[in-house]
Scaffold this motif. Structure first.
Motif, PDB file in Angstrom:
ATOM      1  N   SER A  85       0.738  -1.064   0.034  1.00  0.00           N
ATOM      2  CA  SER A  85      -0.052   0.081  -0.031  1.00  0.00           C
ATOM      3  C   SER A  85       0.952   1.215  -0.169  1.00  0.00           C
ATOM      4  O   SER A  85       0.575   2.271  -0.624  1.00  0.00           O
TER       5      SER A  85
ATOM      6  N   TRP B 197       2.411   1.468  -3.485  1.00  0.00           N
ATOM      7  CA  TRP B 197       1.570   2.000  -4.390  1.00  0.00           C
ATOM      8  C   TRP B 197       1.256   3.531  -4.257  1.00  0.00           C
ATOM      9  O   TRP B 197       1.052   4.294  -5.469  1.00  0.00           O
ATOM     10  N   SER B 198       1.170   4.225  -3.156  1.00  0.00           N
ATOM     11  CA  SER B 198       0.594   5.406  -2.840  1.00  0.00           C
ATOM     12  C   SER B 198       1.827   6.366  -3.209  1.00  0.00           C
ATOM     13  O   SER B 198       1.371   7.698  -3.261  1.00  0.00           O
TER      14      SER B 198
ATOM     15  N   LEU C  91       3.512   5.940  -6.064  1.00  0.00           N
ATOM     16  CA  LEU C  91       3.694   5.832  -7.469  1.00  0.00           C
ATOM     17  C   LEU C  91       3.540   7.433  -7.949  1.00  0.00           C
ATOM     18  O   LEU C  91       2.490   8.160  -7.823  1.00  0.00           O
TER      19      LEU C  91
ATOM     20  N   TYR D  60       0.076   6.587 -12.719  1.00  0.00           N
ATOM     21  CA  TYR D  60      -0.507   5.436 -12.215  1.00  0.00           C
ATOM     22  C   TYR D  60      -1.865   6.086 -11.392  1.00  0.00           C
ATOM     23  O   TYR D  60      -1.943   5.666  -9.981  1.00  0.00           O
TER      24      TYR D  60
ATOM     25  N   THR E  37      -4.291   3.096  -9.652  1.00  0.00           N
ATOM     26  CA  THR E  37      -3.449   2.334  -8.626  1.00  0.00           C
ATOM     27  C   THR E  37      -3.310   3.197  -7.267  1.00  0.00           C
ATOM     28  O   THR E  37      -3.498   2.721  -6.224  1.00  0.00           O
ATOM     29  N   ARG E  38      -2.838   4.540  -7.483  1.00  0.00           N
ATOM     30  CA  ARG E  38      -2.845   5.256  -6.263  1.00  0.00           C
ATOM     31  C   ARG E  38      -4.022   5.354  -5.440  1.00  0.00           C
ATOM     32  O   ARG E  38      -4.161   5.231  -4.186  1.00  0.00           O
TER      33      ARG E  38
ATOM     34  N   ALA F 284      -4.613   2.430  -3.275  1.00  0.00           N
ATOM     35  CA  ALA F 284      -3.482   1.864  -2.484  1.00  0.00           C
ATOM     36  C   ALA F 284      -3.921   1.612  -0.870  1.00  0.00           C
ATOM     37  O   ALA F 284      -3.817   0.671  -0.373  1.00  0.00           O
TER      38      ALA F 284
END
Length: 228
Positions: free
Chosen positions: A181, A184-185, A187, A192, A195-196, A199
């Motif tokens: 997580s 991803w946060s 990125l 993205y 995805t963020r 996350a």
């Protein structure tokens, strides 16, 4: 005299060796050691008998694996379903298979390697009957049940693989998901954005709930198609 007693003792052990006992011992070996751990030597040691006595009942390791898989699938597919509606039945059976593969990770791969044999036929029949009750036309039933089976086995197998990987690596699920997580946060927000945005949900998601969301999406799609 001594030889006679030994022969009678061996005969009694072999007489008490049933296919059910062999299958249950195989399941225990598969659960503890995986497919590599399932050998006739290991099985004969667990059953306190000779490999020849086992071969008398089951001819090969593949047959043994299929029989063990069938035992798990038969129990899973025969479990009672509280709500008798077709959709509820499919949901319950799908979740039961997800849980069975999670508890016995080797079942997923065993099923995919025996597509036309009894274990897969049991799943096909139990899901196919309520699917037919939903009103899916005959010409669409095979494609529809195939899609459901692919989802159940694919997601169930991936979940089992993830669990196995975590155990091998000594990973704690919560810590691992928190790390993902966090990554991803961080990125690039332009490259993205989606995805963020998900996350933060990564660390708290429930695999079984996510699985059922997919099943519901497929069942809702079947309902929409029938409406058209």
């Amino acid at each position: 005299m001594r030889q006679g007693k030994k022969a009678r003792s061996t005969q009694r052990r072999e007489d008490s060796l049933s296919p059910d006992r062999i299958v249950e011992a195989s399941i225990a070996l598969l659960d503890s050691s995986g497919e590599k751990g399932l050998t006739f030597r290991a099985l004969s040691e667990r059953l306190a008998t000779g490999p020849g006595a086992i071969y008398w009942h089951i001819a090969s390791k593949n047959d043994l694996l299929t029989a063990a898989c069938d035992a798990i699938v038969a129990r899973t597919m025969s479990a009672p379903v509280d709500d008798a509606t077709p959709k509820a039945t499919i949901r319950a059976l799908a979740l039961a298979m997800f849980d069975a593969i999670d508890a016995h990770p080797w079942v997923g791969s065993a099923l995919t390697r025996a597509p036309g044999q009894l274990p897969m036929v049991r799943v096909l029949e139990r899901i196919g009957q309520p699917l037919r009750a939903l009103g899916v036309p005959d010409e669409e039933q095979w494609a529809t049940v195939s899609a459901l089976l692919s989802y159940i086995l694919g997601v169930g197998g991936q979940n089992a693989a993830n669990t196995h990987f975590a155990r091998e690596q000594g990973l704690d699920r919560t810590n691992f998901l928190n790390e993902v997580s966090t990554v991803w946060s961080q990125l690039d927000p332009d490259e993205y954005p989606f995805t963020r945005s998900v996350a933060r949900r990564m660390s708290a998601h429930d695999d079984r709930v996510d699985f059922l969301v997919g099943i519901d999406l497929m069942l809702d799609g079947i309902g929409v198609a029938r409406g058209r």
